[in-house]
Design a protein around this motif. Sequence first.
Motif, PDB file in Angstrom:
ATOM      1  N   GLN A 112      -5.401  -6.845  -2.538  1.00 41.19           N
ATOM      2  CA  GLN A 112      -5.194  -5.972  -1.381  1.00 41.19           C
ATOM      3  C   GLN A 112      -6.439  -5.863  -0.494  1.00 41.19           C
ATOM      4  N   GLN A 125      -2.750   5.560   0.184  1.00 43.49           N
ATOM      5  CA  GLN A 125      -3.697   4.464   0.391  1.00 43.49           C
ATOM      6  C   GLN A 125      -3.849   4.161   1.883  1.00 43.49           C
ATOM      7  N   LYS A 126      -2.740   4.202   2.618  1.00 41.96           N
ATOM      8  CA  LYS A 126      -2.814   3.974   4.068  1.00 41.96           C
ATOM      9  C   LYS A 126      -3.633   5.069   4.749  1.00 41.96           C
ATOM     10  N   PHE A 177      -8.211  -0.136  -4.521  1.00 44.33           N
ATOM     11  CA  PHE A 177      -7.392  -1.280  -4.147  1.00 44.33           C
ATOM     12  C   PHE A 177      -7.703  -2.490  -5.018  1.00 44.33           C
ATOM     13  N   LEU A 206       0.836  -1.193   0.000  1.00 48.17           N
ATOM     14  CA  LEU A 206       0.000   0.000   0.000  1.00 48.17           C
ATOM     15  C   LEU A 206       0.874   1.247   0.000  1.00 48.17           C
TER      16      LEU A 206
END
Length: 448
Positions: free
Chosen positions: A167, A44-45, A163, A40
């Motif tokens: 993921q 994205q986190k 995602f 990631l």
Amino acid sequence: MVHTLKDTLNFQKRDFNDNAPPNAKIILQKQPMEQSTTSLSGYQKLAVGLLALTQFTVVLDFMVMSPLGDSLIKSLKITPVQFGWVVSSYAFSAGVSGLLTAGFADRFDRKKLLLFFYIGFIVGTLFCGLANSYEAIIAARILTGLFGGVIGSISMAIITDLFTLQQRGRVMGIVQMGFGASQVLGIPISLYLANIWGWKSPFMMIVGLSTLLALVIMQAMKPVTKHLELQNDRNAFSHLWHTVAKRNYRIGFLATALLSIGGFMMMPFGSVFAINNLHVTPAQLPFIFMVSGVGSLIIMPLIGRLSDKVDKFKLFSGASIWMVIMILIYTNLPAVPLWMIILFNVLMMMGIMSRMIPATTLTTAIPVMQDRGAFMSINSSLQQIAGGIASFVAGMIVVQKNNSGPLEHYNTLGLVASGISILCIYMVYRVSQLTIKTPIPFPQNEKV
């Protein structure tokens, strides 16, 4: 049942490029190979964290009704059937809202859509904290459901856009940790506040936290608009009908509805059973929820990672069987020591939550990108309506002769929930078979 990168690319070329609009072909062909990795990015986190916190507040608003059940029944002098309606009113209004917004869900920036409904959710929760009668709390829960019930589907659409399928199990595990976090932090704190300032205070706490989070989303989250490039000229009603008309989608909808009925049927009366049958004191109740929540926080990320590595259907089946065993034991418990009540709560919650991640991950693989918002909205709508039906039916099954008497027929409720959960295994099997045949698009191509 494991999709390889080669299979994904072949699906895209054969199915998407044959059926998607011309501009969609270009978009899918330009997706970079590195997007298929499971790592990631920093953004994205951040997005996962914001969605997880959003989920935490919405879940807490809904889940806090169960531990407050005994207090509400006694404070407002209502019956179990009336309390079932308090819980169901949120669920039914959320379901109606999901159906009404499904046709529009893919026509707007998903970030703006998330903020619009989240602000409405905050207003509805505020009215819950101001309610002073049975009629007022019913009206406030209906308003909260109209907005709050759609937020989960918008979040799922954002996750599916950002995602890859490889993921999503991990991401779903993190986002759905909101459920565990609400038990570890939210519910114990809410019950503590309720014991001091009354049952209204938890709703005011949620309002304050949600307002701060909405401001952060406005500043930190990027627009989610890639799906707009795949839109056609169908109007909202046609888009809704187009989504409902697809047989594969209907299989996913039915699986989700059954999951919700089986998983939610016992929940509204959990605190009533614990206090009046197992003789748990109101002071002990926050501790039970906290320990169960810690168990969920530990198990959810593990199940999320595991679902990315093993067959998701087998994982779901094992969790479902475990859940059924724990439900049948717990609903037939006599008055036992507190540590045994906590142990069985943790074990039962492990089964309930462990089946949600693989089932939800499989379901997100069914819709194509241009239908994703509508699919998730309808799916969330049916989930809410099914939860409302479960709460209403549960209120009709259980009986409490007076506000301090034991709750009767809770074990019958466990048998019904167990039977529905077994049926869910077959439905999720059908969903898993669809994911083998369904093309899996790459997520939104953004430099994040």
